[in-house]
Design a protein around this motif. Structure first.
Motif, PDB file in Angstrom:
ATOM      1  N   TYR A   1      -4.670   5.228   0.386  1.00 10.41           N
ATOM      2  CA  TYR A   1      -3.428   4.248   0.525  1.00 10.41           C
ATOM      3  C   TYR A   1      -2.659   4.838   1.564  1.00 10.41           C
ATOM      4  O   TYR A   1      -2.211   4.254   2.285  1.00 10.41           O
TER       5      TYR A   1
ATOM      6  N   GLN B   1      -2.251   4.111   9.328  1.00  9.31           N
ATOM      7  CA  GLN B   1      -2.950   3.408  10.458  1.00  9.31           C
ATOM      8  C   GLN B   1      -2.146   2.080  10.576  1.00  9.31           C
ATOM      9  O   GLN B   1      -2.143   1.747  11.915  1.00  9.31           O
ATOM     10  N   ARG B   2      -1.826   1.331   9.653  1.00 14.71           N
ATOM     11  CA  ARG B   2      -1.060  -0.127   9.793  1.00 14.71           C
ATOM     12  C   ARG B   2       0.198   0.448  10.528  1.00 14.71           C
ATOM     13  O   ARG B   2       0.653  -0.475  11.287  1.00 14.71           O
TER      14      ARG B   2
ATOM     15  N   SER C   1      -4.542   4.480   5.011  1.00 12.26           N
ATOM     16  CA  SER C   1      -4.247   3.025   5.497  1.00 12.26           C
ATOM     17  C   SER C   1      -2.793   2.739   5.804  1.00 12.26           C
ATOM     18  O   SER C   1      -2.631   2.004   6.880  1.00 12.26           O
TER      19      SER C   1
ATOM     20  N   GLN D   1       0.896  -1.273  -0.096  1.00 11.19           N
ATOM     21  CA  GLN D   1       0.002   0.004  -0.065  1.00 11.19           C
ATOM     22  C   GLN D   1       0.829   1.122   0.179  1.00 11.19           C
ATOM     23  O   GLN D   1       0.515   2.174  -0.644  1.00 11.19           O
TER      24      GLN D   1
END
Length: 403
Positions: free
Chosen positions: A356, A362-363, A359, A265
């Motif tokens: 992207y 956040q990961r 995300s 990502q």
């Protein structure tokens, strides 16, 4: 011998006079370097040092690179032509690393290079995706806007790196302090109990014998252990400099659960941002795909994107080609399909980039939230195991004496 800074006056192939600074080992080396740039040196002399006796640091930092792009973008957006902006910036950063960079850029323009070519050859060393945005903006006649877009990308990357670095400080301190405590226990505390091995015999538990033997080995051969650790670290670093080894490591990380999707990502966010910026600058899709692929840092993903380009030239749609290479998820595929059908692909790519990036952030935060307790558990369990092993040895010896 460290490089020195020289001030020069020279003329280019058109006979136009110019001056600036250049770093070289000697005056003769500076003369040859200027000739290699197509200039005819007239005078070369060591640059004057500012008060205080020393030139400021010559190493370009990330903040300096961002500052250079920001200042050029501001002047260009204000309508100042490059031919005036670069000399002004050069004077404002005299006797600094950025002053040398602006010298190089100005010399390249006067020598007939385009701005993007001069930028690519300079010591600024901008990321490939940033260079592609600037090149596309220059071709479309919107260099100021392209510089601003490139600056936004650099600020996002710098912010992400800063956030990651700050979040890693506490876990790193925990791990370093815990490892130091473990080493001290092995090297200083454990050897004091080595008599238990000779007195206790078979009554000493196997885990205690292992810990005591390791502690005595570290105590007696600490120089050898230290050299071994340094050697292993050096070998690992040298292996990672090999392209084939680095590609294998990247492919392994991509296959790992959790980490692989995170990396994918992050890389696809970089690619969609670059592709969207190029399409917004009216770059044809085929050319934009070729340029944006250079923004991807993982070699295997670049190869898959090259396959995507070939499939599109063969008549396949962008979304289908990306899905065939497993480069986008269903949500991303739906967004791109809508963008292709509506003719608003650049806008959809900008939206997908935000998705992207969000995300991936956040990961990263979830990973860091798990890293701290994992570090505490690892260090605590290791020290606890050592203490248990020592206490078992002591109690086993006491039991043997009582019997």
């Amino acid at each position: 011998m460290p490089a020195e800074l020289f001030h020069y006056e020279a003329t280019n192939a058109q006979g136009v006079g110019m001056e600036g600074h250049i770093e070289a080992d000697s005056e003769s080396a500076a003369y040859r370097a200027l000739q290699a740039q197509g200039l005819l040196p007239l005078t070369i002399a060591p640059a004057r040092q500012p008060r205080g006796g020393r030139l400021r640091s010559r190493r370009l930092t990330g903040a300096m690179r961002k500052q250079a792009v920001e200042e050029m973008a501001t002047l260009l957006a204000s309508g100042v032509p490059l031919s005036e902006a670069l000399p002004s910036l050069r004077k404002g950063h005299a006797n600094t690393p950025l002053g040398t960079v602006f010298d190089e850029l100005h010399a390249g323009l006067r020598g007939g290079d385009s701005f993007s070519e001069s930028l690519e050859r300079s010591r600024l060393s901008l990321p490939p995706d940033v260079l592609q945005m600037i090149r596309a903006g220059e071709a479309a006649g919107d260099l100021g806007g392209a510089m601003r877009t490139a600056l936004d990308r650099m600020e996002y990357v710098a912010s992400s790196q800063r956030e990651l670095r700050n979040a890693l400080i506490y876990p790193a301190i925990l791990v370093i302090a815990g490892l130091a405590a473990i080493v001290l226990i092995f090297a200083i505390v454990v050897p004091r109990f080595q008599r238990l091995l000779s007195k206790g015999g078979d009554s000493v538990p196997w885990i205690s014998r292992v810990v005591l033997h390791i502690g005595m080995f570290l105590h007696d051969h600490w120089l050898l252990v230290l050299a071994g650790v340094a050697g292993v670290a050096g070998v690992c670093w040298a292996l990672l400099q090999q392209p084939q080894v680095r590609r294998t490591a990247e492919d392994t990380l991509l296959r790992l659960p959790g980490i692989g999707s995170w990396l994918l990502q992050a890389e696809m966010g970089r690619w969609t941002h670059s592709l969207g910026a190029l399409l917004s600058s009216k770059v044809p899709l085929a050319r934009a795909l070729a340029l944006s692929a250079e923004a991807v840092t993982i070699a295997s993903l670049r190869r898959r994107l090259t396959t995507v380009q070939a499939n599109i030239r063969a008549g396949e749609r962008l979304t289908d080609a990306l899905e065939r290479q497993h480069l986008i998820d269903p949500m991303g595929a739906n967004l791109l399909r809508v963008g292709e059908q509506s003719g608003r692909l650049a806008e959809v790519l900008a939206s997908l980039t935000r998705v992207y990036n969000t995300s991936a952030t956040q990961r990263m935060k979830r990973f860091l939230l798990l890293l701290e307790p994992a570090a505490i558990l690892f260090i605590g369990a290791s020290i606890g195991l050592l203490m248990v092993a020592i206490m078992l040895a002591v109690t086993s010896l006491n039991n043997a004496v009582l019997q």
